[in-house]
Design an enzyme around this catalytic site. Structure first.
Site, short mmCIF file in Angstrom:
data_model
loop_
_atom_site.label_atom_id
_atom_site.label_comp_id
_atom_site.label_asym_id
_atom_site.label_seq_id
_atom_site.Cartn_x
_atom_site.Cartn_y
_atom_site.Cartn_z
N GLU A 78 0.86 -1.20 0.00
CA GLU A 78 0.00 0.00 0.00
C GLU A 78 0.89 1.24 0.00
O GLU A 78 1.93 1.25 0.65
CB GLU A 78 -0.84 -0.02 1.29
CG GLU A 78 -1.67 1.23 1.54
CD GLU A 78 -2.21 1.29 2.99
OE1 GLU A 78 -1.54 0.82 3.93
OE2 GLU A 78 -3.33 1.81 3.16
N ASN A 90 -7.11 5.93 -1.82
CA ASN A 90 -5.98 5.05 -1.50
C ASN A 90 -6.14 3.83 -2.41
O ASN A 90 -6.97 2.96 -2.17
CB ASN A 90 -6.05 4.68 0.00
CG ASN A 90 -4.82 3.93 0.47
OD1 ASN A 90 -4.09 3.35 -0.34
ND2 ASN A 90 -4.60 3.90 1.76
N LYS A 109 -9.44 1.75 -1.89
CA LYS A 109 -9.64 1.25 -0.51
C LYS A 109 -10.99 1.68 0.05
O LYS A 109 -11.31 2.88 0.06
CB LYS A 109 -8.50 1.77 0.37
CG LYS A 109 -8.51 1.28 1.81
CD LYS A 109 -7.24 1.77 2.50
CE LYS A 109 -7.09 1.29 3.92
NZ LYS A 109 -5.80 1.74 4.50
N GLU A 117 -6.22 8.76 7.77
CA GLU A 117 -6.75 8.30 6.47
C GLU A 117 -8.12 8.88 6.17
O GLU A 117 -8.45 9.15 5.02
CB GLU A 117 -6.78 6.78 6.41
CG GLU A 117 -5.40 6.18 6.30
CD GLU A 117 -5.43 4.75 5.83
OE1 GLU A 117 -5.97 4.46 4.76
OE2 GLU A 117 -4.91 3.89 6.58
N CYS A 168 -4.79 -2.88 2.87
CA CYS A 168 -4.51 -2.81 4.30
C CYS A 168 -5.69 -3.11 5.20
O CYS A 168 -6.05 -4.25 5.39
CB CYS A 168 -3.89 -1.46 4.65
SG CYS A 168 -3.13 -1.51 6.29
N ASN A 209 0.30 -0.96 5.42
CA ASN A 209 1.20 -0.18 6.29
C ASN A 209 0.54 -0.23 7.66
O ASN A 209 -0.44 0.48 7.91
CB ASN A 209 1.25 1.30 5.88
CG ASN A 209 2.06 1.59 4.64
OD1 ASN A 209 3.12 2.20 4.68
ND2 ASN A 209 1.53 1.19 3.50
N1 CDT Z 1 -2.97 1.50 6.48
C1 CDT Z 1 -3.89 0.92 7.26
O1 CDT Z 1 -5.02 0.71 6.89
N2 CDT Z 1 -3.47 0.62 8.52
C2 CDT Z 1 -4.36 0.06 9.47
C3 CDT Z 1 -3.99 0.46 10.84
C4 CDT Z 1 -5.19 0.49 11.66
S1 CDT Z 1 -4.88 0.33 13.29
C5 CDT Z 1 -5.25 -1.32 13.55
C6 CDT Z 1 -4.43 -1.46 9.44
O2 CDT Z 1 -5.54 -1.99 9.46
O3 CDT Z 1 -3.41 -2.11 9.47
#
Ligand code: CDT
Length: 308
Positions: free
Chosen positions: A46, A106, A123, A142, A168, A193
């Protein structure tokens, strides 16, 4: 047997001050290595071209837009497309997309062996918050910088199989996989990420985060009898750590390959798409076993409402 050699191209950190040219050079090195190892498909994370910028609270929209790609491919990433075409390697790549009419997503794309974009996903499950949150150890903005994706969860025919994409946080939601499963998906490609520590719960560290990563991806693969390839951007970006743990999971939900570092690292596996068939014809034969008359709440209600 329909074998596809997959290279999950985990990437180490990208610092805020680093430009796309440096990053693309690293991505090309991973692609060269993948070619040397016979890969048919390379999967990048991502937001592969920039730092994970939603950790930064920025009010100046021009500054925000500098993290976004206005065209795809553009001059900075064209070398990736050209080399992928030369290698006849399909590619999955995540980036921040700014559309000509000013929308921010995204996004992930999928190319065929000729370097042509054949699929785009935006996303849908955006985590985090839209305003600066002083209660958090660090920001996850985000919901400020992106709109929820507007393309649903399509699948595409490529490399002799049926492919889907997610980004993600989508991997934590069973609906993500099931909507693609209902279109016969055979391999789901996911970049991520994920901060190594929960910004709202400091005792939730990397071990728990890696456990949730595996749990989500393995469940999605098993319950839809498909391969899942999940690829991290990992390591410490400007002092903020992200988990690694990129992995390839088979249609039985088993991990067949996993990253060992938090740096640029290829995770490779020869995936037989025909391995999806048994589960799809037996325990997860949706047409025989699903009971949609009992699933209405899934699409009619968003939040949980406990009984009185
Ligand atoms: N980039 C992304 O979506 N990161 C989220 C962090 C959220 S906190 C659990 C993820 O779901 O990994």
């Amino acid at each position: 047997m329909r074998q596809i050699n997959v290279a999950a191209a985990q990437m180490g950190p990208i610092q805020r001050a680093e430009g796309r040219e440096v990053v693309v050079k690293r991505m090309l090195a991973l692609m060269d290595e993948a070619k040397g190892k016979g890969a048919d498909l390379i999967v990048y994370p991502e937001l592969a071209l920039t730092t994970f910028f939603p950790r930064w609270y920025v009010e100046d929209q021009a500054q925000v837009d500098a993290w976004f790609e206005h065209d795809m491919p553009n001059d900075a990433v064209r070398p990736l497309f050209e080399r992928a075409a030369k290698y006849e390697m399909a590619m999955n790549l995540g980036y921040a997309e700014l559309t000509p009419d000013g929308h921010h997503f995204n996004t992930a794309i999928l190319t065929d062996r000729s370097g042509k974009i054949i699929g785009k996903y935006r996303k849908i499950h955006l985590p985090g918050h839209a305003e600066f949150d002083p209660e958090r150890a660090f920001q996850h903005l985000e919901k400020r910088y992106f709109e929820p994706g507007d393309l649903g969860f399509p699948v595409w025919r490529n490399l002799g199989g049926i492919f889907g994409m997610a980004v993600c946080n989508d991997r934590r939601w069973p609906e993500t996989y099931r909507v693609m499963g209902l279109q016969g998906v055979e391999m789901v490609l996911i970049g991520y990420n994920t901060p190594s520590v929960n910004s709202q719960k400091s005792e939730e560290g990397p071990e728990k985060r890696l456990f949730h990563n595996r749990l989500s991806v393995q469940a999605g693969a098993y319950q839809n009898s498909c391969w899942v390839v999940a690829v991290a951007k990992a390591g410490v970006e400007d002092g903020f750590p992200l988990i690694g743990g990129s992995l390839i999971v088979n249609p039985d939900g088993e991990i067949v390959a996993e990253a060992k570092t938090e740096r640029d690292e290829l995770v490779l596996h020869a995936c037989d798409l025909d391995a999806t068939v048994f589960g799809k014809k037996t325990i997860f034969d949706f047409a025989r076993h699903r009971r949609i008359e009992h699933y209405g709440l899934i699409t009619s209600r968003t939040g949980a409402i406990p009984p009185p």
